[in-house]
Design a protein around this motif. Sequence first.
Motif, PDB file in Angstrom:
ATOM      1  N   SER A  25      -2.384  -1.345  -0.171  1.00 12.91           N
ATOM      2  CA  SER A  25      -1.404  -1.720  -1.042  1.00 12.91           C
ATOM      3  C   SER A  25      -0.814  -0.054  -1.710  1.00 12.91           C
ATOM      4  CB  SER A  25      -1.323  -2.809  -1.819  1.00 12.91           C
ATOM      5  OG  SER A  25      -2.686  -2.141  -2.785  1.00 12.91           O
ATOM      6  N   GLY A  26       0.241  -0.213  -2.275  1.00 16.75           N
ATOM      7  CA  GLY A  26       0.932   0.804  -3.191  1.00 16.75           C
ATOM      8  C   GLY A  26       1.489   2.082  -2.416  1.00 16.75           C
ATOM      9  N   ARG A  27       2.016   2.777  -3.183  1.00 19.37           N
ATOM     10  CA  ARG A  27       2.845   3.847  -2.640  1.00 19.37           C
ATOM     11  C   ARG A  27       2.067   5.260  -2.435  1.00 19.37           C
ATOM     12  NH1 ARG A  27       8.086   2.957  -6.443  1.00 19.37           N
ATOM     13  NH2 ARG A  27       8.476   0.887  -6.084  1.00 19.37           N
ATOM     14  N   THR A  28       0.741   5.148  -2.785  1.00 14.19           N
ATOM     15  CA  THR A  28       0.045   6.537  -2.939  1.00 14.19           C
ATOM     16  C   THR A  28      -1.028   6.543  -1.660  1.00 14.19           C
ATOM     17  OG1 THR A  28      -1.335   5.440  -4.324  1.00 14.19           O
ATOM     18  CG2 THR A  28       0.395   6.852  -5.362  1.00 14.19           C
ATOM     19  N   PHE A  29      -0.922   5.725  -0.526  1.00 14.68           N
ATOM     20  CA  PHE A  29      -1.773   5.857   0.489  1.00 14.68           C
ATOM     21  C   PHE A  29      -2.213   7.096   0.940  1.00 14.68           C
ATOM     22  CE2 PHE A  29      -4.272   4.013   3.747  1.00 14.68           C
ATOM     23  CZ  PHE A  29      -3.928   4.790   4.984  1.00 14.68           C
ATOM     24  N   SER A  30      -1.266   8.164   1.004  1.00 12.36           N
ATOM     25  CA  SER A  30      -1.465   9.489   1.382  1.00 12.36           C
ATOM     26  C   SER A  30      -2.405  10.364   0.605  1.00 12.36           C
ATOM     27  CB  SER A  30      -0.148  10.092   1.956  1.00 12.36           C
ATOM     28  OG  SER A  30       0.522   9.951   0.827  1.00 12.36           O
ATOM     29  N   SER A  31      -2.627   9.736  -0.469  1.00 16.66           N
ATOM     30  CA  SER A  31      -3.300  10.544  -1.666  1.00 16.66           C
ATOM     31  C   SER A  31      -4.843  10.198  -1.499  1.00 16.66           C
ATOM     32  CB  SER A  31      -2.893  10.169  -3.088  1.00 16.66           C
ATOM     33  OG  SER A  31      -1.586  10.357  -3.408  1.00 16.66           O
ATOM     34  N   TYR A  32      -5.106   9.156  -0.411  1.00 19.07           N
ATOM     35  CA  TYR A  32      -6.638   8.791  -0.290  1.00 19.07           C
ATOM     36  C   TYR A  32      -6.988   9.465   1.102  1.00 19.07           C
ATOM     37  CZ  TYR A  32      -5.930   5.833  -4.302  1.00 19.07           C
ATOM     38  OH  TYR A  32      -5.824   5.208  -5.701  1.00 19.07           O
ATOM     39  N   SER A  33      -8.187   9.808   1.059  1.00 23.09           N
ATOM     40  CA  SER A  33      -8.965  10.006   2.231  1.00 23.09           C
ATOM     41  C   SER A  33      -9.714   8.444   2.635  1.00 23.09           C
ATOM     42  CB  SER A  33      -9.950  11.050   2.250  1.00 23.09           C
ATOM     43  OG  SER A  33     -10.932  11.001   1.309  1.00 23.09           O
ATOM     44  N   MET A  34      -9.934   8.009   4.005  1.00 25.65           N
ATOM     45  CA  MET A  34     -10.078   6.752   4.230  1.00 25.65           C
ATOM     46  C   MET A  34     -11.457   6.950   5.203  1.00 25.65           C
ATOM     47  SD  MET A  34      -7.879   4.972   2.809  1.00 25.65           S
ATOM     48  CE  MET A  34      -8.282   3.409   3.568  1.00 25.65           C
ATOM     49  N   GLY A  35     -12.243   5.931   5.204  1.00 32.05           N
ATOM     50  CA  GLY A  35     -13.445   5.871   5.792  1.00 32.05           C
ATOM     51  C   GLY A  35     -13.648   4.303   6.427  1.00 32.05           C
ATOM     52  N   TRP A  36     -14.300   4.215   7.415  1.00 34.40           N
ATOM     53  CA  TRP A  36     -14.882   2.920   7.936  1.00 34.40           C
ATOM     54  C   TRP A  36     -16.417   2.779   7.700  1.00 34.40           C
ATOM     55  CZ3 TRP A  36     -12.066  -1.440   9.158  1.00 34.40           C
ATOM     56  CH2 TRP A  36     -10.819  -1.129   9.229  1.00 34.40           C
ATOM     57  N   PHE A  37     -16.911   1.921   7.398  1.00 34.03           N
ATOM     58  CA  PHE A  37     -18.409   1.767   7.164  1.00 34.03           C
ATOM     59  C   PHE A  37     -18.635   0.268   7.766  1.00 34.03           C
ATOM     60  CE2 PHE A  37     -19.972   4.830   4.143  1.00 34.03           C
ATOM     61  CZ  PHE A  37     -18.842   5.245   4.093  1.00 34.03           C
ATOM     62  N   ARG A  38     -19.920   0.134   8.144  1.00 33.57           N
ATOM     63  CA  ARG A  38     -20.364  -1.293   8.818  1.00 33.57           C
ATOM     64  C   ARG A  38     -21.762  -1.440   8.058  1.00 33.57           C
ATOM     65  NH1 ARG A  38     -21.371   0.494  15.265  1.00 33.57           N
ATOM     66  NH2 ARG A  38     -23.354   1.966  14.933  1.00 33.57           N
ATOM     67  N   GLN A  39     -22.136  -3.043   8.079  1.00 30.07           N
ATOM     68  CA  GLN A  39     -23.228  -3.468   7.600  1.00 30.07           C
ATOM     69  C   GLN A  39     -23.676  -4.600   8.402  1.00 30.07           C
ATOM     70  OE1 GLN A  39     -23.441  -4.442   3.537  1.00 30.07           O
ATOM     71  NE2 GLN A  39     -25.427  -4.100   3.340  1.00 30.07           N
ATOM     72  N   ALA A  40     -24.840  -4.311   9.113  1.00 29.40           N
ATOM     73  CA  ALA A  40     -25.511  -5.458   9.870  1.00 29.40           C
ATOM     74  C   ALA A  40     -26.557  -6.317   9.019  1.00 29.40           C
ATOM     75  CB  ALA A  40     -26.093  -4.949  11.185  1.00 29.40           C
ATOM     76  N   PRO A  41     -26.719  -7.753   9.572  1.00 33.25           N
ATOM     77  CA  PRO A  41     -27.594  -8.532   8.534  1.00 33.25           C
ATOM     78  C   PRO A  41     -28.886  -7.669   8.489  1.00 33.25           C
ATOM     79  CG  PRO A  41     -26.481  -9.767  10.283  1.00 33.25           C
ATOM     80  CD  PRO A  41     -26.209  -8.276  10.517  1.00 33.25           C
ATOM     81  N   GLY A  42     -29.321  -7.520   7.139  1.00 33.56           N
ATOM     82  CA  GLY A  42     -30.591  -7.150   6.816  1.00 33.56           C
ATOM     83  C   GLY A  42     -30.763  -5.519   6.755  1.00 33.56           C
ATOM     84  N   LEU A  43     -29.628  -5.104   7.018  1.00 35.65           N
ATOM     85  CA  LEU A  43     -29.464  -3.493   6.970  1.00 35.65           C
ATOM     86  C   LEU A  43     -28.664  -2.825   6.014  1.00 35.65           C
ATOM     87  CD1 LEU A  43     -29.418  -2.932  11.022  1.00 35.65           C
ATOM     88  CD2 LEU A  43     -31.339  -2.940   9.268  1.00 35.65           C
ATOM     89  N   GLU A  44     -28.985  -1.581   5.788  1.00 35.13           N
ATOM     90  CA  GLU A  44     -28.031  -1.034   4.622  1.00 35.13           C
ATOM     91  C   GLU A  44     -26.640  -0.858   5.110  1.00 35.13           C
ATOM     92  OE1 GLU A  44     -30.934   0.235   1.840  1.00 35.13           O
ATOM     93  OE2 GLU A  44     -29.321   1.590   1.879  1.00 35.13           O
ATOM     94  N   ARG A  45     -25.488  -0.521   4.276  1.00 39.56           N
ATOM     95  CA  ARG A  45     -24.142  -0.103   5.026  1.00 39.56           C
ATOM     96  C   ARG A  45     -24.236   1.400   5.471  1.00 39.56           C
ATOM     97  NH1 ARG A  45     -19.298  -2.026   1.214  1.00 39.56           N
ATOM     98  NH2 ARG A  45     -20.465  -3.948   1.398  1.00 39.56           N
ATOM     99  N   GLU A  46     -23.694   1.467   6.454  1.00 35.48           N
ATOM    100  CA  GLU A  46     -23.800   2.741   7.108  1.00 35.48           C
ATOM    101  C   GLU A  46     -22.547   3.270   7.373  1.00 35.48           C
ATOM    102  OE1 GLU A  46     -25.854   3.087  11.019  1.00 35.48           O
ATOM    103  OE2 GLU A  46     -24.498   1.494  11.891  1.00 35.48           O
ATOM    104  N   PHE A  47     -22.388   4.512   7.323  1.00 38.47           N
ATOM    105  CA  PHE A  47     -20.919   5.307   7.748  1.00 38.47           C
ATOM    106  C   PHE A  47     -20.591   5.194   9.060  1.00 38.47           C
ATOM    107  CE2 PHE A  47     -17.825   8.494   7.507  1.00 38.47           C
ATOM    108  CZ  PHE A  47     -17.938   9.339   8.647  1.00 38.47           C
ATOM    109  N   VAL A  48     -19.415   4.915   9.530  1.00 42.45           N
ATOM    110  CA  VAL A  48     -18.840   4.991  10.687  1.00 42.45           C
ATOM    111  C   VAL A  48     -18.122   5.883  11.027  1.00 42.45           C
ATOM    112  CG1 VAL A  48     -17.776   3.633  12.499  1.00 42.45           C
ATOM    113  CG2 VAL A  48     -19.242   2.546  11.034  1.00 42.45           C
ATOM    114  N   ALA A  49     -16.840   6.164  10.361  1.00 43.09           N
ATOM    115  CA  ALA A  49     -16.052   7.015  10.664  1.00 43.09           C
ATOM    116  C   ALA A  49     -15.172   7.545   9.395  1.00 43.09           C
ATOM    117  CB  ALA A  49     -14.923   7.065  11.720  1.00 43.09           C
ATOM    118  N   ALA A  50     -14.483   8.611   9.327  1.00 38.00           N
ATOM    119  CA  ALA A  50     -13.784   8.835   8.181  1.00 38.00           C
ATOM    120  C   ALA A  50     -12.440   9.977   8.612  1.00 38.00           C
ATOM    121  CB  ALA A  50     -14.467   9.802   6.932  1.00 38.00           C
TER     122      ALA A  50
END
Length: 124
Positions: A25-50
């Motif tokens: 949402s919002g008009r400032t999306f291009s002001s943010y760098s973005m990432g994807w993370f994932r979390q499997a059951p019983g595991l810590e959230r881990e970095f996927v891509a940015a």
Amino acid sequence: QVQLVESGGGLVQAGGSLRLSCAASGRTFSSYSMGWFRQAPGLEREFVAAISKSGGSTYYANSVKGRFTISRDNDKNTVYLQMNSLKPEDTAVYYCAAKRSSVVFAPAGVYDSWGQGTQVTVSS
């Protein structure tokens, strides 16, 4: 802060593909760098891509390099994660996240906003 909503998750067989989307949402999306993370059951959230604010720089976890592609469309306020050659070990809840920092690769704690997540299940 920006509000994020993920979509595109589901059940797929090993070797298949899915494309996740994250609408901001919002008009400032291009002001943010973005990432994807994932979390499997019983595991810590881990970095996927940015991806950088302009989309010109990307960074991937070794486990997904060559199979996943992150991209963004700043006109549509959306970031994508194209996932090919999926494996059962890719099964997790996938989250997109946004940060004002220009550093492309950063730990989860640096991110300012998070989506609610979308489930990806890969069957063998």
